[in-house]
Design a protein around this motif. Sequence first.
Motif, PDB file in Angstrom:
ATOM      1  N   TRP A  94       0.841  -1.195   0.000  1.00 61.57           N
ATOM      2  CA  TRP A  94       0.000   0.000   0.000  1.00 61.57           C
ATOM      3  C   TRP A  94       0.878   1.247   0.000  1.00 61.57           C
ATOM      4  O   TRP A  94       0.600   2.199  -0.734  1.00 61.57           O
ATOM      5  CB  TRP A  94      -0.930   0.012   1.214  1.00 61.57           C
ATOM      6  CG  TRP A  94      -1.860  -1.153   1.293  1.00 61.57           C
ATOM      7  CD1 TRP A  94      -2.124  -2.073   0.320  1.00 61.57           C
ATOM      8  CD2 TRP A  94      -2.662  -1.537   2.422  1.00 61.57           C
ATOM      9  NE1 TRP A  94      -3.027  -3.001   0.767  1.00 61.57           N
ATOM     10  CE2 TRP A  94      -3.374  -2.703   2.053  1.00 61.57           C
ATOM     11  CE3 TRP A  94      -2.832  -1.028   3.699  1.00 61.57           C
ATOM     12  CZ2 TRP A  94      -4.258  -3.350   2.928  1.00 61.57           C
ATOM     13  CZ3 TRP A  94      -3.716  -1.660   4.574  1.00 61.57           C
ATOM     14  CH2 TRP A  94      -4.419  -2.809   4.184  1.00 61.57           C
ATOM     15  N   SER A  95       1.918   1.238   0.830  1.00 62.78           N
ATOM     16  CA  SER A  95       2.804   2.401   0.851  1.00 62.78           C
ATOM     17  C   SER A  95       3.644   2.465  -0.419  1.00 62.78           C
ATOM     18  O   SER A  95       3.953   3.559  -0.912  1.00 62.78           O
ATOM     19  CB  SER A  95       3.701   2.386   2.093  1.00 62.78           C
ATOM     20  OG  SER A  95       4.369   1.163   2.246  1.00 62.78           O
ATOM     21  N   MET A  96       4.011   1.321  -0.995  1.00 63.17           N
ATOM     22  CA  MET A  96       4.739   1.327  -2.256  1.00 63.17           C
ATOM     23  C   MET A  96       3.893   1.927  -3.374  1.00 63.17           C
ATOM     24  O   MET A  96       4.381   2.721  -4.188  1.00 63.17           O
ATOM     25  CB  MET A  96       5.187  -0.079  -2.628  1.00 63.17           C
ATOM     26  CG  MET A  96       6.325  -0.620  -1.778  1.00 63.17           C
ATOM     27  SD  MET A  96       6.778  -2.327  -2.224  1.00 63.17           S
ATOM     28  CE  MET A  96       7.380  -2.106  -3.910  1.00 63.17           C
ATOM     29  N   ALA A  97       2.614   1.551  -3.426  1.00 58.04           N
ATOM     30  CA  ALA A  97       1.715   2.100  -4.438  1.00 58.04           C
ATOM     31  C   ALA A  97       1.622   3.614  -4.307  1.00 58.04           C
ATOM     32  O   ALA A  97       1.554   4.345  -5.298  1.00 58.04           O
ATOM     33  CB  ALA A  97       0.333   1.467  -4.314  1.00 58.04           C
ATOM     34  N   TYR A  98       1.629   4.079  -3.076  1.00 56.78           N
ATOM     35  CA  TYR A  98       1.596   5.518  -2.818  1.00 56.78           C
ATOM     36  C   TYR A  98       2.905   6.178  -3.240  1.00 56.78           C
ATOM     37  O   TYR A  98       2.913   7.187  -3.945  1.00 56.78           O
ATOM     38  CB  TYR A  98       1.328   5.751  -1.327  1.00 56.78           C
ATOM     39  CG  TYR A  98       1.602   7.142  -0.836  1.00 56.78           C
ATOM     40  CD1 TYR A  98       0.900   8.227  -1.360  1.00 56.78           C
ATOM     41  CD2 TYR A  98       2.554   7.377   0.149  1.00 56.78           C
ATOM     42  CE1 TYR A  98       1.151   9.519  -0.908  1.00 56.78           C
ATOM     43  CE2 TYR A  98       2.806   8.666   0.606  1.00 56.78           C
ATOM     44  CZ  TYR A  98       2.107   9.731   0.074  1.00 56.78           C
ATOM     45  OH  TYR A  98       2.356  11.000   0.527  1.00 56.78           O
ATOM     46  N   LEU A  99       4.020   5.605  -2.855  1.00 57.70           N
ATOM     47  CA  LEU A  99       5.319   6.224  -3.113  1.00 57.70           C
ATOM     48  C   LEU A  99       5.658   6.282  -4.597  1.00 57.70           C
ATOM     49  O   LEU A  99       6.110   7.310  -5.111  1.00 57.70           O
ATOM     50  CB  LEU A  99       6.418   5.459  -2.377  1.00 57.70           C
ATOM     51  CG  LEU A  99       6.445   5.603  -0.855  1.00 57.70           C
ATOM     52  CD1 LEU A  99       7.478   4.658  -0.264  1.00 57.70           C
ATOM     53  CD2 LEU A  99       6.743   7.042  -0.449  1.00 57.70           C
ATOM     54  N   TYR A 100       5.449   5.183  -5.314  1.00 60.32           N
ATOM     55  CA  TYR A 100       5.929   5.112  -6.693  1.00 60.32           C
ATOM     56  C   TYR A 100       5.115   5.962  -7.660  1.00 60.32           C
ATOM     57  O   TYR A 100       5.455   6.054  -8.845  1.00 60.32           O
ATOM     58  CB  TYR A 100       6.006   3.661  -7.157  1.00 60.32           C
ATOM     59  CG  TYR A 100       7.291   2.986  -6.713  1.00 60.32           C
ATOM     60  CD1 TYR A 100       8.448   3.089  -7.468  1.00 60.32           C
ATOM     61  CD2 TYR A 100       7.353   2.295  -5.511  1.00 60.32           C
ATOM     62  CE1 TYR A 100       9.633   2.499  -7.054  1.00 60.32           C
ATOM     63  CE2 TYR A 100       8.528   1.690  -5.083  1.00 60.32           C
ATOM     64  CZ  TYR A 100       9.665   1.800  -5.856  1.00 60.32           C
ATOM     65  OH  TYR A 100      10.846   1.229  -5.439  1.00 60.32           O
TER      66      TYR A 100
END
Length: 539
Positions: A94-100
């Motif tokens: 979830w945080s990766m989807a946000y960051l990238y």
Amino acid sequence: MERAMTASEKSIRDTQRVCAGEEEYVHKRKKIVLESLRSLGINCAEDSVPRIAVLGSGGGERAAMSLLGSLHQMEKDGLLNSVLYLAGISGSTWSMAYLYGDPEWSTKMDKAISKLLDSEVDVHEALVWLNKRVDDEDFSLTDIWGLVTSAGIMKQMELWHPSDEVYKKPTNPYPVYCAIEKHFYRDGPPEGKWFEMSPHESGFTELGLFVETSLLGSKFESGRLVEMLPEMDMVKLQGILGSALASEGKIREFIYNHMQKYVHEAHESVHHAFHKFTSIFKSLVADLKAVVHLGEQTESNDVVMEVQSGCLDDKEAHYHQECQNLICVVEERKENLEEGHLKSFYVFVKKALHLIMKWEWGTTNNFLYKYQHSSMPKKLTSMEDIHLMDAGILMNVPYPPFLGEKRDIDLIIAPEYSAGNLFETLTLARDYAKELKKPFPDIPDKVLEEKDWPKDLYVFDGKEKAPTIVYLPLFNNKNCKDADEIKARMTEFSTFRGPLSKDEIRTLIETSKENIKRNKENIMEEIKKAAQRRNNKQK
């Protein structure tokens, strides 16, 4: 070895090597890593840059926020640019989807944290997304959960696509997202269990069968692309990657019991009746007065309590009957409505209830349908659809894609945010590696005895071809006074609780930051060793 493909197989890649696109990205990323290492006083040649991966664990919003904290501190300490790969599973994705979504996030972590804390999603934007998805043939509970995750937890609507990273500069570590196939993770052969997705390709890790990520979800037959469909966006992907609810058994029983609770609170609002799937519709509640008695045709609380105390088979039967009753109510009310938002909402609720009855998650066209391959399970080739879901159900840290020769990793940095038995992710990965004859570092039994009150850092030395693992438990003997406090903190930030407050988010971010900050020198020492190992390999 990668074999030559026939014209009819041009969309399928059969190999145990990384694809050319990933290889090129990583090659360019190494130049950034080399510069970073030199700034840390670690000297190595360009051809001996260590291959370092950060693997984020699962753990719902606890994991999502804690990974942000770990990465934030790694950036502050000058460590993040030494990383080639960032992989996630479940909540970490979830945080990766946000960051990238930001092509330069790894140099702007302050901005990423501030934006997250101040964001809100426009409900209209969320409804537009849902209305576009609801009529698709692969619409499943994953889409609803992805929307709840993206809009309700991460407060973002990430409408970009996984393959978009292909066209970006290698400013950030190369991302790998992990899932499992629902029908194979428990009973199937080990080769069919693990599914990985990168910007360039997606497929079964151990089978070595991949398709371009931009084509995942399109229709294939016998290795040929027969119908190109739009690539899934990161809202849906978050639903796939974080769908621990897709697992049946105890999770389904948990949802069943909570569904009963909310059904019988339906006199308050539609939001409560369908809390798990419609929390983003808060602003519509005032316009949905016609559905305030949606649950009035369900059975009494006494009957519900009797079923809840009975056996699981009875619960399953009552669960289906309850859904069917609600479908009848929804259909009756819908017929008396004029076209508009309210009627559209009823259509959505009816479809959602049918999906709940079937417990259908992660429906994705199977790119291996009727594909001829000697090592592939026949059941897999016979399925028109595969059902992708949260890989944390099998193993809550994404070790599999980083074991063995494919990515040839020297050092794994594994901040651990999982619930349950500490070190279990390590022992599961060790057993997985043993079954597939892949190298893995030794995990001493004495260490496992510290599971209730662990240290804040462990180093498991890699021998020969095994990677070294730096393991950092979120709650530990540096930030908790005893085992009881660790247990209390995990309860406070439990995986299946509702969205966290801003203060709770800050607490998790700061806790994970402190774990990295406290161990900066230890991590740097392991990076130095990894550089030396890589140098020795190259000689």
